[in-house]
Design a protein around this motif. Structure first.
Motif, PDB file in Angstrom:
ATOM      1  N   TYR A   1       0.944  -1.137   0.121  1.00  0.00           N
ATOM      2  CA  TYR A   1       0.202   0.066  -0.044  1.00  0.00           C
ATOM      3  C   TYR A   1       0.721   1.174   0.098  1.00  0.00           C
ATOM      4  O   TYR A   1       1.889   1.479   0.746  1.00  0.00           O
ATOM      5  CB  TYR A   1      -0.983  -0.123   1.176  1.00  0.00           C
TER       6      TYR A   1
ATOM      7  N   PHE B   1      -7.179  -1.644  -6.454  1.00  0.00           N
ATOM      8  CA  PHE B   1      -7.900  -0.492  -5.849  1.00  0.00           C
ATOM      9  C   PHE B   1      -8.616  -0.267  -4.620  1.00  0.00           C
ATOM     10  O   PHE B   1      -9.361   0.809  -4.451  1.00  0.00           O
ATOM     11  CB  PHE B   1      -8.548   0.120  -7.202  1.00  0.00           C
TER      12      PHE B   1
ATOM     13  N   GLU C   1       1.210   5.513  -0.694  1.00  0.00           N
ATOM     14  CA  GLU C   1       0.707   6.908  -1.120  1.00  0.00           C
ATOM     15  C   GLU C   1       1.607   7.687  -2.050  1.00  0.00           C
ATOM     16  O   GLU C   1       1.085   8.695  -2.617  1.00  0.00           O
ATOM     17  CB  GLU C   1       0.396   7.768   0.109  1.00  0.00           C
TER      18      GLU C   1
ATOM     19  N   PHE D   1      -1.402  -1.185  -4.246  1.00  0.00           N
ATOM     20  CA  PHE D   1      -2.731  -0.510  -3.959  1.00  0.00           C
ATOM     21  C   PHE D   1      -2.124   0.859  -3.709  1.00  0.00           C
ATOM     22  O   PHE D   1      -1.493   0.993  -2.716  1.00  0.00           O
ATOM     23  CB  PHE D   1      -3.516  -0.955  -2.922  1.00  0.00           C
ATOM     24  N   LYS D   2      -2.203   1.834  -4.658  1.00  0.00           N
ATOM     25  CA  LYS D   2      -1.515   3.184  -4.567  1.00  0.00           C
ATOM     26  C   LYS D   2      -2.747   4.264  -4.398  1.00  0.00           C
ATOM     27  O   LYS D   2      -3.722   4.104  -5.184  1.00  0.00           O
ATOM     28  CB  LYS D   2      -0.789   3.649  -5.819  1.00  0.00           C
ATOM     29  N   SER D   3      -2.691   4.920  -3.322  1.00  0.00           N
ATOM     30  CA  SER D   3      -3.945   6.033  -3.317  1.00  0.00           C
ATOM     31  C   SER D   3      -3.117   7.213  -3.415  1.00  0.00           C
ATOM     32  O   SER D   3      -1.971   7.332  -3.605  1.00  0.00           O
ATOM     33  CB  SER D   3      -4.624   5.812  -1.952  1.00  0.00           C
ATOM     34  N   GLY D   4      -3.808   8.530  -3.331  1.00  0.00           N
ATOM     35  CA  GLY D   4      -3.374   9.625  -3.717  1.00  0.00           C
ATOM     36  C   GLY D   4      -3.074   9.599  -5.187  1.00  0.00           C
ATOM     37  O   GLY D   4      -2.310  10.084  -5.655  1.00  0.00           O
ATOM     38  N   ARG D   5      -4.189   9.269  -6.009  1.00  0.00           N
ATOM     39  CA  ARG D   5      -4.135   8.919  -7.302  1.00  0.00           C
ATOM     40  C   ARG D   5      -4.643  10.447  -8.046  1.00  0.00           C
ATOM     41  O   ARG D   5      -4.381  10.746  -9.088  1.00  0.00           O
ATOM     42  CB  ARG D   5      -5.025   8.010  -7.985  1.00  0.00           C
TER      43      ARG D   5
END
Lengths: 413, 413
Positions: free
Chosen positions: A171, A234, A173, A195-199
Motif C-alpha cells: 500500500y 484499487f 501513497e 494499491f496506490k492511493s493519492g491518485r
C-alpha cells in the motif's frame, strides 16, 4: 521513562543511555518535539535502528518538517536506520519480532508479506484480517510511515530474496525514489500486488497531510505497473484477495476458465465477468461433457458456466465432484471457479482438497449464504489452501488480474 | 397430488379441479412437461393467476419452448396471469403472502421492493441479506423468471404507485418489451436501481440458457439508463448498498461531501473516491473549522477529509459528535461520510441518531473491525435508519451514484 522505575512489571530507565545491554532496535513513541533528543541518546548508545511511531513531522507542516530535518541529520551522522516516523513499524511472524503497539490477534504464519505506508495495516487491518480471514498467512509486515530514511525499494529488495515470502503486497501513497523502486520491482520473480492511493488531485492533497507524500502523476504510475508487471489493485479488499489467490494457488497457464455456479443468475454474471476480465470461457471437450452429463437430469443443458443446482437436486453432492474433476482434467481448461451455497440446512460442498491439488491448476471458490455458515466454510477451505471469495464476479476479477500477470511473466498466451 | 391424501398435515387433492374453494393464485411446481395439463385444470377451475416454479422451458431448448407455447396459449384463452416460469415468485411482507419454496429467515418490513429475474433472490439472496444486513427492510419481492407473460414494466408500474415502496431495485437479464419498460421507468418519481447482467457476448449466451432472455445491446441499455435516470449498478452487493442508502437517507441537494475517517490512509482513499465518483470535497467554513479545532490537539490539522484518530486519543468520543454536527450544520456541506472503527476493546462511536436526523442531510457510515463487533454496530446503526458500508471507498461510490440521481431528478447542480 524519567518518571518511572517500572511500568507493567518492566524495568524503566531515565534514558536509553542508561540501559546496560546493547540495543539493536529502539521503538520511539514520544511526542515529536522530543524525538531529536531521544535520537541523540540512541546515537550515543550505538543503537542500530529505530522505529519512530510518533507523528507530528512534515505531514503537519513547517514546524514538524524542521524536527524531521534534525532527526535525519542525526541518523546520517550516526548511521542509525529509521523506519517511519508515523508508523507502527515491523512484524515478523517467523521470529515473533513486533514493534506495533496495537493489540493484535494471533496472525497465521504464511507466505504473504505486506509493505504499507500506514500504521493502520499493523493495527486495524491485521485485526480485521485475523477475524474475517483467519486462513490467510503472513510472513513480514512492514509499516513505512513518512519514509524519511528507509525506502520502499530497500524493503522490496529484502523481500524479493526472503525465502519465506512468496507474494508481496504493497500500500503506497507516494514514492520518494520512484526510479529505484521501478528498477527493483522490475527484477522481482515474485508477484507484487500494489494499491496506490493519492491518485487524484484530492487524494494527493490528503496524502500530503497524512504521510507528507508527493503523489506523482497517475499515468506514469500506470506505465510503471505495466512495464514492471506489477498487479495494480484499487482497495485493501482487492489487495488481500489477489494476494491470497497468488499465495494459495498455482499460476494459470492460459486464459481459458471453466465456471460452476449453484444458480443460473450466477452463471450469467460469471460469463460477463469472464468477458470483462479479459479471460475466455473454456470450450469443454466432448469427453468432459459426457462425464458431466452422467450426473445431469436429461432436460438440463451442460454448458460453461455450468448451472449445477438442478444436478445437485437429482444427484446430491456427486455432480460437484464429477464436474470439478472433469473440468480440471480437460486440457481446454486452464483454471476453474466453483461457487458453493451453504446454509444451516445445506452445509455446502466439501471437496477432497488433496485430490484437487494434484491437478496443479488454479481453483478459486466462492461461498455464499448466511454469515456464520459462510465463515465456517471459508475457514475450512482456506486452511486447506483454497481461496474463497464473496461472490463470483470478485473471484473472476481476481483471476483476471492473476492471469494477466502470469501471461506477462511467461511472455505467453 | 394424485398419490397422496395428505402431506405434512395439509389435505391433498388429485387435481386443482377437485379443490372445493375458489382459487386466486396457484403455485405450479411439477415437471415442465406436466405444466400444460395443470394449466388446463387451472383454466377450468377459474384460477386468476399462477406462479410457475418449474424450469425446463425455452431456456432448455426446443422441446421446452414447445411446452412454453402451449402454456402461453392456455393463458391467453383463459385470462390467467403467469409469473415465470422458472421462478419462485412473489413475497409481500405487508400481507405475509409468499410463494417461495425456499426456507426463509424473517425479513424486516421496509420500503425497498425488488424485481428480480431469478428465483435466487427469494431464496439465497434473501437468506443472505436477512443474516448479513438484518436492518434492511423490504416491501415486495418479485421473481420474474422467464417472463412469458407478466413483464417488468407491468410490475414496475404497480410498484411506482405502491404506497409502501420508496425504492425499486431490479435484477434483469433481458427485456421482452424494452420500449414499454423505458416508458414506465421514465415516469417514475421513485429511484430505480438496476443491475443488468447478460451484458457481454458470453453473458448473453448464458442468459439465453438461464431465462431464455435476449440481451440486447449494452450501449442501448446505457442510453436508456441515462434518459430514464435509472441508477445502474454492477453487482448484487451494489444493488443492495445503493437501495439501502436511498431507503434510509434523504437525497443530497448538492455534490459537496465532508468525510471523517479514523485513519489518515482512509482519508487519502476517501479523497480519491470523492474525485472519481464525480463528487466534490466540501470547503469547510471557518466557523466549522473553529468548532472542530476545539477538540483537536494543537499539532494536528483540521482538513476535509478529517483524520479524527489523533483527536479521539486526546478527547475521547467528543470529536466525533462535535465534527459530525459541525459539518452537518455547515452550509457548504451537502452530505457526510463518517468512518468508525470498532473492536473488542473499543466499541466504536454511537451517535445520537435522533439528533442526526434533524439535519435532513444524507449521512453514510462505515464500520471496520473484527466481524462480530462490526456486525453488532451495523445492526444498531441500520436499525436506527443509518446505512453502514464495509469501507469508505464503497460508501463514497454509493453516494456518488445517489448524488448523480438526485441532480438529474431535480435538474440541478
Amino acid at each position: 521513562n524519567p518518571n518511572a522505575d517500572e511500568i507493567h512489571g518492566f524495568k524503566c530507565y531515565p534514558s536509553v543511555r542508561d540501559v546496560p545491554d546493547e540495543i539493536d532496535v529502539a521503538i520511539i513513541a514520544v511526542p515529536s518535539k522530543i524525538v531529536p533528543e531521544v535520537m541523540e541518546d540512541c546515537a550515543k548508545k550505538g543503537v542500530k535502528g529505530v522505529v519512530i511511531v510518533s507523528s507530528g513531522f512534515s505531514e503537519e507542516g513547517e514546524k514538524g518538517a524542521e524536527i524531521e530535518r534534525k532527526v535525519i541529520d542525526i541518523a546520517r551522522r550516526s548511521g542509525i536506520l529509521i523506519f517511519g516516523p508515523n508508523t507502527t513499524g515491523i512484524m515478523n511472524t517467523e521470529t515473533g519480532f513486533i514493534t506495533s503497539f496495537a493489540p493484535l490477534r494471533r496472525i497465521k504464519k504464511g507466505n504473504i508479506s505486506i509493505v504499507a505506508q500506514t500504521g493502520l495495516f499493523l493495527g486495524v487491518m491485521m485485526e480485521m484480517i485475523a477475524s474475517h480471514n483467519p486462513g490467510i498467512g503472513f510472513s513480514k509486515l512492514v509499516g513505512m510511515g513518512n519514509k524519511i530514511d528507509v525506502q520502499d525499494h530497500e524493503v522490496l529488495n529484502y523481500l524479493i530474496s526472503d525465502k519465506d515470502t512468496k507474494v508481496i503486497g504493497m500500500y503506497v501513497e507516494g514514492f520518494r525514489n520512484g526510479r529505484a523502486f521501478f528498477e527493483v520491482a522490475k527484477k522481482s520473480e515474485k508477484p507484487i500486488v500494489i494499491f496506490k492511493s493519492g491518485r487524484s488531485e484530492y487524494g494527493k492533497k490528503a496524502a500530503m497531510s497524512h504521510t507528507a507524500s508527493l503523489g506523482g502523476r497517475d499515468e506514469i504510475f500506470s506505465a510503471v505497473c505495466k512495464q514492471a508487471n506489477l498487479i495494480r489493485v484499487f482497495s485493501f479488499d482487492e489487495l488481500l484477495n489477489v494476494s491470497k489467490a497468488l499465495a494459495m494457488q498455482p499460476l494459470p497457464s492460459g486464459k481459458r476458465v471453466a465456471v460452476i455456479h449453484y444458480t443460473g443468475s450466477g452463471c450469467v454474471q460469471a460469463a460477463d465477468a469472464v468477458y470483462f476480465s479479459g479471460l475466455k470461457l473454456a470450450e469443454l471437450s466432448e469427453k468432459t461433457k459426457k462425464r458431466i452429463r452422467e450426473v445431469t437430469p436429461e432436460w438440463h443443458q451442460v454448458n460453461n458456466p455450468l448451472d449445477i443446482w438442478p444436478m445437485v437436486e437429482y444427484y446430491g453432492m456427486k455432480p460437484y465432484n464429477v464436474s470439478t474433476e472433469a473440468m480440471l482434467e480437460d486440457e481446454n481448461v486452464d483454471s476453474i471457479v466453483v461457487a458453493v451455497w451453504c446454509s444451516a440446512i445445506w452445509k455446502g460442498y466439501m471437496p477432497e482438497f488433496d485430490k484437487l491439488k494434484e491437478f496443479k491448476k488454479p481453483i478459486y471458490f466462492v461461498a455464499e449464504g448466511p454469515r456464520d455458515e459462510v465463515h465456517t466454510l471459508r475457514m475450512e477451505y482456506e486452511n486447506n489452501g483454497f481461496p474463497v471469495f464473496p461472490n463470483v464476479i470478485t473471484a473472476i476479477e481476481v483471476l483476471g488480474k492473476v492471469t494477466k500477470y502470469s501471461a506477462r511473466k511467461n511472455r505467453s498466451f
